[in-house]
Design a protein around this motif. Structure first.
Motif, mmCIF file in Angstrom:
data_model
loop_
_atom_site.group_PDB
_atom_site.id
_atom_site.type_symbol
_atom_site.label_atom_id
_atom_site.label_comp_id
_atom_site.label_asym_id
_atom_site.label_seq_id
_atom_site.Cartn_x
_atom_site.Cartn_y
_atom_site.Cartn_z
ATOM 1 N N ARG A 72 67.820 28.201 21.371
ATOM 2 C CA ARG A 72 66.766 27.295 20.870
ATOM 3 C C ARG A 72 67.236 25.851 20.945
ATOM 4 N NH1 ARG A 72 62.008 25.404 20.465
ATOM 5 N NH2 ARG A 72 61.346 24.728 18.434
ATOM 6 N N PHE A 73 68.461 25.596 20.520
ATOM 7 C CA PHE A 73 69.009 24.246 20.591
ATOM 8 C C PHE A 73 69.081 23.777 22.044
ATOM 9 C CE2 PHE A 73 71.631 23.898 16.393
ATOM 10 C CZ PHE A 73 70.474 24.022 15.665
ATOM 11 N N ALA A 74 69.579 24.633 22.939
ATOM 12 C CA ALA A 74 69.704 24.261 24.347
ATOM 13 C C ALA A 74 68.341 23.921 24.932
ATOM 14 C CB ALA A 74 70.363 25.382 25.141
ATOM 15 N N ASP A 75 67.306 24.683 24.567
ATOM 16 C CA ASP A 75 65.954 24.409 25.052
ATOM 17 C C ASP A 75 65.475 23.027 24.605
ATOM 18 O OD1 ASP A 75 65.894 26.887 26.268
ATOM 19 O OD2 ASP A 75 64.616 27.816 24.735
ATOM 20 N N LEU A 76 65.991 22.574 23.482
ATOM 21 C CA LEU A 76 65.627 21.259 22.953
ATOM 22 C C LEU A 76 66.570 20.159 23.442
ATOM 23 C CD1 LEU A 76 64.911 22.334 19.267
ATOM 24 C CD2 LEU A 76 63.214 21.680 20.989
ATOM 25 N N GLY A 77 67.568 20.542 24.208
ATOM 26 C CA GLY A 77 68.544 19.566 24.681
ATOM 27 C C GLY A 77 69.582 19.216 23.639
ATOM 28 N N VAL A 78 69.791 20.122 22.700
ATOM 29 C CA VAL A 78 70.727 19.891 21.597
ATOM 30 C C VAL A 78 71.956 20.753 21.808
ATOM 31 C CG1 VAL A 78 71.051 20.123 19.103
ATOM 32 C CG2 VAL A 78 68.844 19.382 20.008
ATOM 33 N N GLN A 79 73.117 20.167 21.632
ATOM 34 C CA GLN A 79 74.374 20.895 21.740
ATOM 35 C C GLN A 79 74.802 21.321 20.340
ATOM 36 O OE1 GLN A 79 75.986 21.310 24.839
ATOM 37 N NE2 GLN A 79 77.171 22.819 23.735
ATOM 38 N N ALA A 80 74.789 22.618 20.067
ATOM 39 C CA ALA A 80 75.223 23.123 18.769
ATOM 40 C C ALA A 80 76.743 23.082 18.707
ATOM 41 C CB ALA A 80 74.724 24.551 18.573
ATOM 42 N N VAL A 81 77.283 22.460 17.665
ATOM 43 C CA VAL A 81 78.730 22.316 17.568
ATOM 44 C C VAL A 81 79.305 23.288 16.545
ATOM 45 C CG1 VAL A 81 80.622 20.740 16.990
ATOM 46 C CG2 VAL A 81 78.654 19.927 18.316
ATOM 47 N N GLY A 82 78.863 23.231 15.318
ATOM 48 C CA GLY A 82 79.389 24.122 14.295
ATOM 49 C C GLY A 82 80.837 23.855 13.963
ATOM 50 N N SER A 83 81.181 22.602 13.766
ATOM 51 C CA SER A 83 82.564 22.229 13.478
ATOM 52 C C SER A 83 82.938 22.593 12.047
ATOM 53 C CB SER A 83 82.757 20.734 13.702
ATOM 54 O OG SER A 83 81.892 19.996 12.876
ATOM 55 N N SER A 84 84.218 22.558 11.775
ATOM 56 C CA SER A 84 84.701 22.784 10.416
ATOM 57 C C SER A 84 84.470 21.523 9.584
ATOM 58 C CB SER A 84 86.198 23.118 10.434
ATOM 59 O OG SER A 84 86.941 21.965 10.800
ATOM 60 N N SER A 85 84.634 21.658 8.296
ATOM 61 C CA SER A 85 84.488 20.499 7.407
ATOM 62 C C SER A 85 85.490 19.411 7.780
ATOM 63 C CB SER A 85 84.704 20.913 5.948
ATOM 64 O OG SER A 85 83.729 21.833 5.553
ATOM 65 N N ARG A 86 86.709 19.797 8.094
ATOM 66 C CA ARG A 86 87.748 18.830 8.470
ATOM 67 C C ARG A 86 87.392 18.132 9.785
ATOM 68 N NH1 ARG A 86 90.240 16.136 5.665
ATOM 69 N NH2 ARG A 86 89.601 14.501 7.046
ATOM 70 N N GLU A 87 86.940 18.909 10.757
ATOM 71 C CA GLU A 87 86.541 18.329 12.046
ATOM 72 C C GLU A 87 85.366 17.370 11.865
ATOM 73 O OE1 GLU A 87 87.696 21.999 15.056
ATOM 74 O OE2 GLU A 87 85.845 22.093 13.896
ATOM 75 N N PHE A 88 84.423 17.736 11.009
ATOM 76 C CA PHE A 88 83.267 16.875 10.771
ATOM 77 C C PHE A 88 83.699 15.587 10.072
ATOM 78 C CE2 PHE A 88 79.156 16.016 8.373
ATOM 79 C CZ PHE A 88 78.525 15.442 9.456
ATOM 80 N N ALA A 89 84.617 15.696 9.125
ATOM 81 C CA ALA A 89 85.129 14.500 8.440
ATOM 82 C C ALA A 89 85.820 13.574 9.437
ATOM 83 C CB ALA A 89 86.090 14.900 7.319
#
Length: 111
Positions: A72-89
């Protein structure tokens, strides 16, 4: 864009996005270093218990890793990442530093 007469000229993300492999990045189009893209993240109030944060991260990462969501994300041109809290920080710190430098360099002031 896939269903209309519009044509994407370039992606502003660092890499090509799933589902949009035919669209070059700005760097591949001759503008190296140009990276401006939309992103989303989940935030919790300060003081949220660690076990709640861990469960939120675990469940969110599992959902984002699912084939249905990725498609669904790919169809919208969105790259799903799903990083960890530390990676997001770390991501937030890097983005803040980048934009702060730009704001200082060009002299942007809040009204």
């Amino acid at each position: 864009m896939k269903a209309t007469k519009l044509r994407a000229l370039a992606a502003t993300s660092p890499e090509r996005t799933d589902g949009w492999q035919d669209t070059p990045t700005m760097a591949a189009s001759g503008v190296p270093g140009f990276q401006v893209y939309e992103w989303n993240g989940l935030f919790a109030p300060a003081g949220t218990p660690a076990d709640v944060l861990e469960r939120l991260e675990t469940e969110t990462r599992a959902i984002v890793a699912g084939a249905d969501i990725r498609k669904r994300f790919a169809d919208l041109g969105v790259q799903a990442v799903g990083s960890s809290s530390r990676e997001f920080a770390d991501f937030l710190k890097a983005k803040s530093a980048r934009w702060a430098t730009l704001i200082r360099t060009v002299g942007i002031k809040a009204d």
